[in-house]
Scaffold this motif. Structure first.
Motif, PDB file in Angstrom:
ATOM      1  N   VAL A 212      -6.197  -7.721  -0.461  1.00  7.05           N
ATOM      2  CA  VAL A 212      -4.840  -8.230  -0.675  1.00  7.05           C
ATOM      3  C   VAL A 212      -3.896  -7.103  -1.066  1.00  7.05           C
ATOM      4  O   VAL A 212      -2.758  -7.023  -0.578  1.00  7.05           O
ATOM      5  CB  VAL A 212      -4.837  -9.341  -1.746  1.00  7.05           C
ATOM      6  CG1 VAL A 212      -3.406  -9.752  -2.085  1.00  7.05           C
ATOM      7  CG2 VAL A 212      -5.625 -10.544  -1.258  1.00  7.05           C
ATOM      8  N   SER A 213      -4.345  -6.200  -1.938  1.00  5.75           N
ATOM      9  CA  SER A 213      -3.509  -5.068  -2.344  1.00  5.75           C
ATOM     10  C   SER A 213      -3.159  -4.197  -1.157  1.00  5.75           C
ATOM     11  O   SER A 213      -2.002  -3.779  -0.983  1.00  5.75           O
ATOM     12  CB  SER A 213      -4.237  -4.232  -3.401  1.00  5.75           C
ATOM     13  OG  SER A 213      -4.540  -4.995  -4.540  1.00  5.75           O
ATOM     14  N   MET A 214      -4.160  -3.909  -0.329  1.00  6.78           N
ATOM     15  CA  MET A 214      -3.900  -3.091   0.852  1.00  6.78           C
ATOM     16  C   MET A 214      -2.929  -3.768   1.801  1.00  6.78           C
ATOM     17  O   MET A 214      -2.031  -3.126   2.359  1.00  6.78           O
ATOM     18  CB  MET A 214      -5.222  -2.787   1.564  1.00  6.78           C
ATOM     19  CG  MET A 214      -5.097  -1.849   2.769  1.00  6.78           C
ATOM     20  SD  MET A 214      -4.685  -2.731   4.307  1.00  6.78           S
ATOM     21  CE  MET A 214      -6.181  -3.695   4.539  1.00  6.78           C
ATOM     22  N   LEU A 215      -3.078  -5.083   2.000  1.00  4.41           N
ATOM     23  CA  LEU A 215      -2.190  -5.816   2.902  1.00  4.41           C
ATOM     24  C   LEU A 215      -0.754  -5.826   2.382  1.00  4.41           C
ATOM     25  O   LEU A 215       0.202  -5.732   3.175  1.00  4.41           O
ATOM     26  CB  LEU A 215      -2.696  -7.245   3.095  1.00  4.41           C
ATOM     27  CG  LEU A 215      -3.968  -7.402   3.926  1.00  4.41           C
ATOM     28  CD1 LEU A 215      -4.403  -8.863   3.965  1.00  4.41           C
ATOM     29  CD2 LEU A 215      -3.756  -6.878   5.346  1.00  4.41           C
ATOM     30  N   ILE A 216      -0.588  -5.949   1.077  1.00  5.12           N
ATOM     31  CA  ILE A 216       0.763  -5.899   0.498  1.00  5.12           C
ATOM     32  C   ILE A 216       1.413  -4.552   0.804  1.00  5.12           C
ATOM     33  O   ILE A 216       2.562  -4.471   1.265  1.00  5.12           O
ATOM     34  CB  ILE A 216       0.719  -6.140  -1.020  1.00  5.12           C
ATOM     35  CG1 ILE A 216       0.324  -7.587  -1.321  1.00  5.12           C
ATOM     36  CG2 ILE A 216       2.081  -5.824  -1.662  1.00  5.12           C
ATOM     37  CD1 ILE A 216       0.117  -7.870  -2.795  1.00  5.12           C
ATOM     38  N   GLY A 217       0.676  -3.473   0.544  1.00  2.79           N
ATOM     39  CA  GLY A 217       1.209  -2.147   0.823  1.00  2.79           C
ATOM     40  C   GLY A 217       1.443  -1.915   2.301  1.00  2.79           C
ATOM     41  O   GLY A 217       2.453  -1.314   2.693  1.00  2.79           O
TER      42      GLY A 217
ATOM     43  N   VAL B  95      -1.116  -2.664  -7.455  1.00 10.11           N
ATOM     44  CA  VAL B  95      -1.810  -1.722  -6.576  1.00 10.11           C
ATOM     45  C   VAL B  95      -1.161  -1.711  -5.193  1.00 10.11           C
ATOM     46  O   VAL B  95      -1.057  -0.657  -4.558  1.00 10.11           O
ATOM     47  CB  VAL B  95      -3.308  -2.087  -6.473  1.00 10.11           C
ATOM     48  CG1 VAL B  95      -4.015  -1.182  -5.473  1.00 10.11           C
ATOM     49  CG2 VAL B  95      -3.969  -1.964  -7.839  1.00 10.11           C
ATOM     50  N   GLY B  96      -0.705  -2.877  -4.722  1.00 10.41           N
ATOM     51  CA  GLY B  96      -0.043  -2.932  -3.425  1.00 10.41           C
ATOM     52  C   GLY B  96       1.265  -2.155  -3.399  1.00 10.41           C
ATOM     53  O   GLY B  96       1.574  -1.469  -2.417  1.00 10.41           O
ATOM     54  N   VAL B  97       2.032  -2.229  -4.468  1.00 10.24           N
ATOM     55  CA  VAL B  97       3.330  -1.540  -4.528  1.00 10.24           C
ATOM     56  C   VAL B  97       3.163  -0.030  -4.412  1.00 10.24           C
ATOM     57  O   VAL B  97       3.939   0.639  -3.714  1.00 10.24           O
ATOM     58  CB  VAL B  97       4.077  -1.916  -5.819  1.00 10.24           C
ATOM     59  CG1 VAL B  97       5.269  -0.981  -6.051  1.00 10.24           C
ATOM     60  CG2 VAL B  97       4.555  -3.352  -5.757  1.00 10.24           C
TER      61      VAL B  97
ATOM     62  N   ALA C 254     -10.317   1.846  -0.018  1.00  7.03           N
ATOM     63  CA  ALA C 254     -11.111   2.551  -1.033  1.00  7.03           C
ATOM     64  C   ALA C 254     -10.263   2.849  -2.264  1.00  7.03           C
ATOM     65  O   ALA C 254     -10.683   2.621  -3.408  1.00  7.03           O
ATOM     66  CB  ALA C 254     -11.672   3.843  -0.447  1.00  7.03           C
ATOM     67  N   THR C 255      -9.039   3.344  -2.034  1.00  6.15           N
ATOM     68  CA  THR C 255      -8.141   3.651  -3.146  1.00  6.15           C
ATOM     69  C   THR C 255      -7.775   2.391  -3.916  1.00  6.15           C
ATOM     70  O   THR C 255      -7.723   2.399  -5.152  1.00  6.15           O
ATOM     71  CB  THR C 255      -6.863   4.324  -2.618  1.00  6.15           C
ATOM     72  OG1 THR C 255      -7.219   5.472  -1.847  1.00  6.15           O
ATOM     73  CG2 THR C 255      -5.964   4.753  -3.757  1.00  6.15           C
ATOM     74  N   ALA C 256      -7.515   1.308  -3.198  1.00  6.09           N
ATOM     75  CA  ALA C 256      -7.116   0.058  -3.847  1.00  6.09           C
ATOM     76  C   ALA C 256      -8.229  -0.480  -4.742  1.00  6.09           C
ATOM     77  O   ALA C 256      -7.969  -0.968  -5.847  1.00  6.09           O
ATOM     78  CB  ALA C 256      -6.739  -0.978  -2.790  1.00  6.09           C
ATOM     79  N   ILE C 257      -9.467  -0.401  -4.271  1.00  5.95           N
ATOM     80  CA  ILE C 257     -10.592  -0.889  -5.069  1.00  5.95           C
ATOM     81  C   ILE C 257     -10.734  -0.077  -6.359  1.00  5.95           C
ATOM     82  O   ILE C 257     -10.937  -0.631  -7.448  1.00  5.95           O
ATOM     83  CB  ILE C 257     -11.888  -0.837  -4.240  1.00  5.95           C
ATOM     84  CG1 ILE C 257     -11.854  -1.909  -3.144  1.00  5.95           C
ATOM     85  CG2 ILE C 257     -13.124  -1.019  -5.124  1.00  5.95           C
ATOM     86  CD1 ILE C 257     -12.998  -1.826  -2.167  1.00  5.95           C
ATOM     87  N   ILE C 258     -10.600   1.237  -6.246  1.00 10.42           N
ATOM     88  CA  ILE C 258     -10.725   2.102  -7.427  1.00 10.42           C
ATOM     89  C   ILE C 258      -9.581   1.863  -8.403  1.00 10.42           C
ATOM     90  O   ILE C 258      -9.792   1.742  -9.620  1.00 10.42           O
ATOM     91  CB  ILE C 258     -10.777   3.579  -6.999  1.00 10.42           C
ATOM     92  CG1 ILE C 258     -12.055   3.851  -6.204  1.00 10.42           C
ATOM     93  CG2 ILE C 258     -10.706   4.497  -8.214  1.00 10.42           C
ATOM     94  CD1 ILE C 258     -12.125   5.237  -5.608  1.00 10.42           C
ATOM     95  N   GLU C 259      -8.363   1.787  -7.900  1.00  7.78           N
ATOM     96  CA  GLU C 259      -7.207   1.607  -8.778  1.00  7.78           C
ATOM     97  C   GLU C 259      -7.193   0.215  -9.401  1.00  7.78           C
ATOM     98  O   GLU C 259      -6.799   0.058 -10.564  1.00  7.78           O
ATOM     99  CB  GLU C 259      -5.925   1.871  -7.995  1.00  7.78           C
ATOM    100  CG  GLU C 259      -5.752   3.341  -7.634  1.00  7.78           C
ATOM    101  CD  GLU C 259      -4.555   3.599  -6.758  1.00  7.78           C
ATOM    102  OE1 GLU C 259      -4.077   2.634  -6.113  1.00  7.78           O
ATOM    103  OE2 GLU C 259      -4.093   4.749  -6.702  1.00  7.78           O
ATOM    104  N   ALA C 260      -7.620  -0.794  -8.657  1.00  8.72           N
ATOM    105  CA  ALA C 260      -7.706  -2.141  -9.223  1.00  8.72           C
ATOM    106  C   ALA C 260      -8.751  -2.184 -10.334  1.00  8.72           C
ATOM    107  O   ALA C 260      -8.539  -2.821 -11.375  1.00  8.72           O
ATOM    108  CB  ALA C 260      -8.044  -3.151  -8.132  1.00  8.72           C
ATOM    109  N   ALA C 261      -9.866  -1.508 -10.112  1.00  6.75           N
ATOM    110  CA  ALA C 261     -10.893  -1.435 -11.157  1.00  6.75           C
ATOM    111  C   ALA C 261     -10.363  -0.705 -12.386  1.00  6.75           C
ATOM    112  O   ALA C 261     -10.680  -1.073 -13.529  1.00  6.75           O
ATOM    113  CB  ALA C 261     -12.136  -0.732 -10.614  1.00  6.75           C
ATOM    114  N   ALA C 262      -9.543   0.329 -12.165  1.00  7.83           N
ATOM    115  CA  ALA C 262      -8.969   1.066 -13.287  1.00  7.83           C
ATOM    116  C   ALA C 262      -8.035   0.181 -14.107  1.00  7.83           C
ATOM    117  O   ALA C 262      -8.059   0.212 -15.347  1.00  7.83           O
ATOM    118  CB  ALA C 262      -8.215   2.290 -12.766  1.00  7.83           C
TER     119      ALA C 262
END
Length: 303
Positions: free
Chosen positions: A102-107, A170-172, A230-238
């Motif tokens: 979802v984060s990737m799709l928003i971006g 994360v999407g923004v 990959a970036t979205a998963i890491i940043e969302a986890a952060a």
């Protein structure tokens, strides 16, 4: 002419797909992603226990530093509340995948819209279009100048603690990446022979953008979308690790599991190892596939 361009475009995609199938990096990345997706889909049904059930609370003594490690009935051991870690890991994969996609799709969607407007304005908009492009790009430059994690934390702090907040935050921070990439790709295509020929034939500018420039500019965006997962998963986890994710601790998510395990790392390090390894391997899978796609689609990188 149109049929020739379609045939050439199709052959380029077939050649790229052939290169992907022959790439060990792509095969490994795709295999990791496939396993992750399967786990995310079937995890809640194959989990042996409820992820929120404290069935073994009486066997864990946090104050005394006594935890239960891996054993026959609990493959990953128990957490600090006596919950089955393996069940929480399986169910948490779905939450992690949901946040990443979802984060990737928003971006991707927002960034692509901005990139199309900016690229079309700069390519075929004349002086007025160049002014529009300059305004948009200065705004994008401001976003890129801010540290991504700091921007995400700021957005999440303003919006409040929730899973939706993490997705939006994360999407923004992905928006300027996609916008700038698509704009640059469209500018590169804007001087191509087929664009000049279309303009000479009197084809409308809107049609040139939508049917000629944009389709030929999407390859790097598709590659970036894979890498951004990959970036979205890491940043969302952060963000979840910092306490900005789902406020319900009973809902497992790998970033939340890491946050909960921090206090008990000295006595039960495996509580943090399992979700951390899951995040790392999943991000590695998307990165490997994305890099392989970049090499397959970029003529400059072909051997």
């Amino acid at each position: 002419m149109q049929q020739h361009e379609t045939t050439v475009g199709a052959s380029l995609w077939r050649e790229a797909f052939r290169r992907l199938k022959a790439s060990k990096m792509a095969v490994i990345g795709a295999s990791i992603i496939a396993v992750f997706i399967v786990v995310a889909i079937v995890g809640p049904w194959v989990a042996p226990y409820s992820p929120s059930a404290q069935n073994w609370r009486g066997e864990v003594f946090v104050n005394q530093g006594e935890f239960v490690g891996a054993r026959g009935e609990n493959w990953f051991g128990l957490d600090h509340l006596g919950r089955d870690m393996f069940s929480r890991f399986l169910v948490g994969a779905r939450q992690t995948l949901l946040v990443g996609v979802v984060s990737m799709l928003i971006g991707l969607i927002a960034g692509a819209l901005i990139g199309v407007v900016s690229g079309a304005s700069a390519t075929l908009g004349g002086r007025a279009g160049q002014r529009v492009d300059n305004v948009i790009m200065r705004f994008i430059d401001i976003m890129l100048s801010l540290p991504s994690l700091l921007l995400a934390v700021s957005i999440a702090a303003v919006m409040g603690q929730s899973l939706t907040t993490v997705m939006i935050a994360v999407g923004v921070i992905q928006i300027p990446i996609f916008a700038r990439l698509l704009r640059g790709s469209m500018l590169a295509q804007g001087g191509s022979d087929y664009v000049l020929a279309a303009k000479a034939l009197g084809v409308r500018k809107k049609r040139i953008v939508l049917t000629q420039i944009l389709p030929n500019s999407l390859s790097p965006v598709i590659v970036q979308a894979t890498l951004s997962l990959a970036t979205a998963i890491i940043e969302a986890a952060a963000l979840s690790y910092l306490g900005l994710g789902n406020p319900d601790p009973a809902v497992p998510e790998w970033g939340v599991m890491l946050s909960q395990a921090q206090r008990f790392f000295d006595n039960a390090p495996m509580m943090a190892v399992y979700p951390a390894v899951g995040i790392i391997i999943t991000a590695l899978g998307f990165t490997l596939l994305g890099e392989a796609m970049r090499e397959a689609l970029d003529p400059k990188l072909r051997g």
